[in-house]
Design a protein around this motif. Structure first.
Motif, PDB file in Angstrom:
ATOM      1  N   GLU A 101       0.829  -1.205   0.000  1.00 31.73           N
ATOM      2  CA  GLU A 101       0.000   0.000   0.000  1.00 31.73           C
ATOM      3  C   GLU A 101       0.867   1.259   0.000  1.00 31.73           C
ATOM      4  N   ALA A 102       1.931   1.237   0.796  1.00 33.23           N
ATOM      5  CA  ALA A 102       2.804   2.411   0.878  1.00 33.23           C
ATOM      6  C   ALA A 102       3.575   2.636  -0.425  1.00 33.23           C
ATOM      7  N   ASP A 103       4.085   1.551  -1.018  1.00 36.78           N
ATOM      8  CA  ASP A 103       4.826   1.688  -2.280  1.00 36.78           C
ATOM      9  C   ASP A 103       3.909   2.200  -3.386  1.00 36.78           C
ATOM     10  N   TYR A 104       2.682   1.679  -3.421  1.00 37.95           N
ATOM     11  CA  TYR A 104       1.728   2.143  -4.433  1.00 37.95           C
ATOM     12  C   TYR A 104       1.427   3.631  -4.233  1.00 37.95           C
ATOM     13  N   ALA A 105       1.266   4.045  -2.997  1.00 37.43           N
ATOM     14  CA  ALA A 105       0.977   5.453  -2.720  1.00 37.43           C
ATOM     15  C   ALA A 105       2.108   6.351  -3.190  1.00 37.43           C
TER      16      ALA A 105
ATOM     17  N   GLY B 170       2.984   6.070   5.289  1.00 37.05           N
ATOM     18  CA  GLY B 170       4.168   5.569   5.972  1.00 37.05           C
ATOM     19  C   GLY B 170       5.283   5.165   5.039  1.00 37.05           C
ATOM     20  N   PHE B 171       5.265   5.631   3.797  1.00 36.13           N
ATOM     21  CA  PHE B 171       6.289   5.209   2.840  1.00 36.13           C
ATOM     22  C   PHE B 171       7.670   5.708   3.235  1.00 36.13           C
ATOM     23  N   SER B 172       8.650   4.842   3.085  1.00 37.51           N
ATOM     24  CA  SER B 172      10.064   5.221   3.121  1.00 37.51           C
ATOM     25  C   SER B 172      10.791   4.332   2.116  1.00 37.51           C
ATOM     26  N   MET B 173      11.809   4.877   1.470  1.00 36.04           N
ATOM     27  CA  MET B 173      12.501   4.127   0.435  1.00 36.04           C
ATOM     28  C   MET B 173      13.276   2.969   1.068  1.00 36.04           C
ATOM     29  N   PRO B 174      13.034   1.738   0.609  1.00 38.92           N
ATOM     30  CA  PRO B 174      13.760   0.598   1.175  1.00 38.92           C
ATOM     31  C   PRO B 174      15.257   0.713   0.928  1.00 38.92           C
ATOM     32  N   ALA B 175      16.034   0.137   1.829  1.00 42.03           N
ATOM     33  CA  ALA B 175      17.495   0.197   1.702  1.00 42.03           C
ATOM     34  C   ALA B 175      17.993  -0.473   0.432  1.00 42.03           C
ATOM     35  N   ARG B 176      17.238  -1.448  -0.071  1.00 38.67           N
ATOM     36  CA  ARG B 176      17.663  -2.172  -1.270  1.00 38.67           C
ATOM     37  C   ARG B 176      17.523  -1.330  -2.539  1.00 38.67           C
TER      38      ARG B 176
END
Length: 368
Positions: free
Chosen positions: A27-31, A179-185
């Motif tokens: 949901e967060a990545d889509y947002a 709550g999106f934050s860019m993943p470390a990967r």
């Protein structure tokens, strides 16, 4: 959910990938991907602008010899659908831009690779077709900017696309609230070997915006310097005002992308499609103009061409299709867009792109 290895049966048009992508992204990545900037008013304006344009079809036109071919900046284009530069596509699929490049090669589409791509120039471009452009963000270190240019040249990129409208980026409130934050990967693979700029120490009373975030924003001198560093044509992306278009043309910029960054630059700016006719009128009929922001169908592409574009960039749809079915999904999405454009042209009575112009847009007497 992991991306599929086949085309889902639920896909009946290119925009269906946008609907399905919700099942393949958090949901967060889509947002984050779907969002624009601030309250998303420009994001909504882009879609409203396309939906408001009515087409004016003609009868008894012979389209049996129809095709989508044209030339742009001296290069043949089998069709006018280009893949816009999108950052961090490994957020949607592990292969990221590599799979997008494969889809571009399979469909004779031009790939514009982002400086902030999740896969590097060197990893991605061997998988692309002949039509390959590189989108450049100026770096704080001029040597890093020049190195990016040389890497693009070495990878046989044909054009540099310099983005100038997002020196500062404000996130979508929807993405923040999710709550999106860019993943470390997920990293900007092209920039990993460059030293990060030192954090500026602000004096008392100085602004985090003006003296902070905007301190390294590119200016006219930077653009003039870049023109002297490469023989590649330079296209500027992010143009919304006719006066800016005329200034850039006079400087020797080879073409423009009329774009509000998909609603991710200034929230409250006009839709790209709304300002395109005025920019076309300013620069004249022969100057290359591309349209970006809000495209979801072949009919939208027709509208963009009728409003004055030579070609159209497709942004979010590529990452939605990538999330659903990887390279296969992106290639399928592009094929659908191409066939949707062909169907629209046939129904409107246009056999070639040269037949599509402002006369194909219906305006009632109050709009004339």
């Amino acid at each position: 959910m992991a991306a599929l290895n086949s085309i889902p049966g639920e896909v009946h048009c290119a925009q269906d990938y946008e609907i399905l992508a919700r099942h393949f992204l958090s949901e967060a990545d889509y947002a984050y991907i779907a969002g624009g900037c601030g309250r998303d008013s420009t994001l909504r304006a882009n879609r409203e602008a396309f939906d408001s344009v009515r087409l004016w079809p003609r009868l008894l036109r012979d389209v049996r010899h129809g095709h989508l071919a044209s030339t742009l900046l001296g290069h043949a284009l089998p069709h006018p659908i280009m893949l816009a530069p999108l950052a961090y596509q490994t957020l949607a699929h592990p292969q990221g831009e590599i799979d997008v490049a494969r889809a571009a090669a399979a469909t004779d589409s031009c790939l514009i690779l982002s400086t902030l791509s999740g896969r590097s120039i060197e990893e991605t471009m061997p998988h692309a077709g002949e039509a390959r452009w590189f989108q450049l963000y100026f770096q704080a270190d001029q040597a890093a900017t020049l190195d990016l240019v040389r890497r693009a040249e070495s990878a046989a990129c044909q054009v540099l696309v310099v983005t100038l409208d997002t020196a500062i980026k404000l996130p979508s409130l929807g993405a923040l609230r999710s709550g999106f934050s860019m993943p470390a990967r997920v990293v900007a693979a092209n920039l990993t070997n460059y030293r990060a700029p030192a954090q500026l120490a602000l004096a008392r009373g100085q602004s985090r915006i003006f003296q902070g975030a905007m301190a390294g924003a590119p200016n006219l001198d930077d653009l003039r310097w870049l023109l002297g560093q490469t023989r590649l044509p330079i296209v500027v992306k992010g143009v919304l005002h006719p006066e800016d278009a005329l200034m850039l043309k006079a400087m020797g910029i080879a073409g423009l992308v009329v774009s509000n960054h998909g609603g991710r630059s200034l929230d409250g700016a006009p839709a790209s499609l709304e300002v395109l006719p005025a920019i076309r009128a300013a620069v004249g009929p022969g100057y290359p103009l591309l349209l970006d922001s809000g495209v979801r169908s072949g009919t939208d592409i027709f509208r963009g061409l009728a409003a004055g574009a030579n070609a159209v960039l497709v942004g979010r749809l590529q990452v939605y299709a990538l999330a659903v079915a990887g390279a296969l999904g992106v290639a399928h999405m592009l094929r659908l867009l191409r066939e949707e454009l062909e169907a629209c042209m046939a129904q409107a009575g246009c056999a070639t792109l040269a037949d599509i112009g402002p006369q194909m847009i219906y305006r009632n007497k109050d709009e004339a």
